[in-house]
Every structure is written in C-alpha cells, then in structure tokens.
Motif scaffolding. Structure first.
Motif, PDB file in Angstrom:
ATOM      1  N   LEU A  26       0.821  -1.204   0.000  1.00 26.72           N
ATOM      2  CA  LEU A  26       0.000   0.000   0.000  1.00 26.72           C
ATOM      3  C   LEU A  26       0.858   1.259   0.000  1.00 26.72           C
ATOM      4  N   SER A  30       0.949   3.642  -3.270  1.00 26.01           N
ATOM      5  CA  SER A  30       0.428   5.002  -3.141  1.00 26.01           C
ATOM      6  C   SER A  30       1.446   6.023  -3.640  1.00 26.01           C
ATOM      7  N   ILE A  34       0.741   8.624  -6.697  1.00 23.33           N
ATOM      8  CA  ILE A  34       0.865  10.069  -6.481  1.00 23.33           C
ATOM      9  C   ILE A  34       1.901  10.666  -7.420  1.00 23.33           C
ATOM     10  N   MET A 131      -6.119  -0.280  -4.935  1.00 18.30           N
ATOM     11  CA  MET A 131      -5.276   0.533  -5.811  1.00 18.30           C
ATOM     12  C   MET A 131      -5.861   0.615  -7.223  1.00 18.30           C
ATOM     13  N   ARG A 134      -8.680   3.084  -7.026  1.00 11.85           N
ATOM     14  CA  ARG A 134      -8.169   4.441  -6.860  1.00 11.85           C
ATOM     15  C   ARG A 134      -7.609   4.980  -8.173  1.00 11.85           C
TER      16      ARG A 134
END
Length: 228
Positions: A26, A30, A34, A131, A134
C-alpha cells in the motif's frame, strides 16, 4: 469447532506477516500513483497524424501500469514467509509431535494451515483492488484500465499461493538438503516462470490451477504419511 480454533491460531501467527506485506504494498503503491498523477498534471497530450509513426516515449502510460511488480514481489515475499512460518518453524523447534499427536485429525490440521495461508495472501489481492479502484477513480487519469488488468493482478497474487505451497512442501519433506527437499519450492518457481510466459489469461489461469493442484496433492500426501 476444532477446525475454527486451529484456524484462529494459524491466523494469529500469520497476521504480522500479512499486515507487513499489505502495508508495504500500500505504501509503495500510493507513492507510485501520487508520483504518476503529478507528472500527468503537467503533461500536454499530442495529436498524431493517422498512420504516422509514434515513438514509445510519446505514448501515454497508465499510472498503475508499473504497479504489477509491487504486487508480484509482495505476493512472493508473503508466500515464502508464510510457508516458512507455518511449516519450517515447527520442524526446527521440534513441535510437530505436539501438534499432530492430539485428537484432531491430521487433515483438519493441514486444512486449517492452508486456509489461513490463503486468507493471508488474499490481503494482497484486497490491496490490489483498492489501488485499482483508486487509479480508475473519476478525474484521476484520461482513460480507465480494462477488466483484463484487474484479473491479471489477481493472477499475480496467485503466484504467491504457489510460492507458499512450494515452501510448505519443502518444509514438510524429510529428505536431505542436498537431495530432494527443495524440489517442491523448485517446482513452484518453475510454474511461476511458465505462468509468466503465457499470452492469455486463460492459459495463465490454467497453469496456476495445475501447479496449485499438484502442490496441494503432494503436501497432503506428505503430511498424512509422514512420521513425526
């Protein structure tokens, strides 16, 4: 009832490894998303002429396109750690006799261990689902990923299951180190290489099912017939 008691015990032992692998996946996932999003914010999309040659550096890439390597490493690392924890540690500590010489049948003991391992490896799949969602959320990128990529991510998680079963079979084997003790783990890695060479999801799924079935049968037979 004894099965669920054993399952809870195995899950407690697997929990630290499961949580660590999921947290690492994670975290790095992430960061990757980003970073990719920040790069795409300043990107000016080109308009290409029809039938014109396009350099690879000019093509758009989805921010999750490189995420598969993180899933792969997390699944393999977790599968190997769980296999060692559940089947090697008891052998090193000499506690197998205490575990199997009880009123519970060996089938129940092994089933509880494998179910706990499967549940733990599924944590990697749940992180992958998050993920994927997202990365495909509204306004995140210009185009969404197809369902094929989602299924492919779960297929990569299945590679962790192969590693887990291979490590478990090697831990149960009483053969010498220099003979066939690591054959189970070697077979698992051979199936992983075979799986990565498949061009379609169906062939990859078939390879995963065959490898899992073979390792499960060998583990079952070894555990039920081994003298502890």
């Amino acid at each position: 009832m004894r099965f669920f008691t054993l399952l809870k015990k195995e899950l407690r032992e697997c929990l630290p490894w499961m949580a660590t692998a999921a947290a690492i996946l994670l975290f790095f996932g992430s960061i990757k998303l980003i970073d990719s999003k920040q790069q795409e914010m300043g990107y000016q999309y080109r308009v290409f002429e029809r039938y014109s040659e396009i350099g690879g550096y000019q093509l758009l890439t989805h921010p999750i396109s490189d995420f598969g390597i993180f899933v792969f490493m997390s699944a393999l690392g977790l599968g190997l750690a769980l296999g060692v924890r559940q089947f090697w540690v008891d052998d090193f500590m000499g506690t197998w006799g205490f575990i199997v010489h009880r009123s519970t049948h060996r089938t129940t003991i092994l089933a509880a261990k494998i179910c706990a391992g499967l549940i733990s490896i599924s944590a990697i799949g749940l992180v992958w689902c998050y993920m994927f969602w997202r990365a495909n959320s509204s306004g995140y990128f210009i185009f969404p990923l197809p369902e094929r990529c989602f299924i492919g991510g779960w297929l990569i998680c299945g590679m962790g299951l192969l590693t887990y079963l291979g490590a478990g079979l090697a831990g149960l084997s009483k053969a010498r180190w220099y003979t066939t003790k690591l054959m189970g783990l070697g077979f698992a890695f051979w199936m992983l290489i075979t799986l990565t060479q498949q061009w379609t999801l169906w062939w990859g799924l078939g390879t995963l099912v065959i490898g899992t079935a073979v390792l499960l049968y060998l583990m079952w037979d070894t555990f039920l017939n081994r003298e502890f």
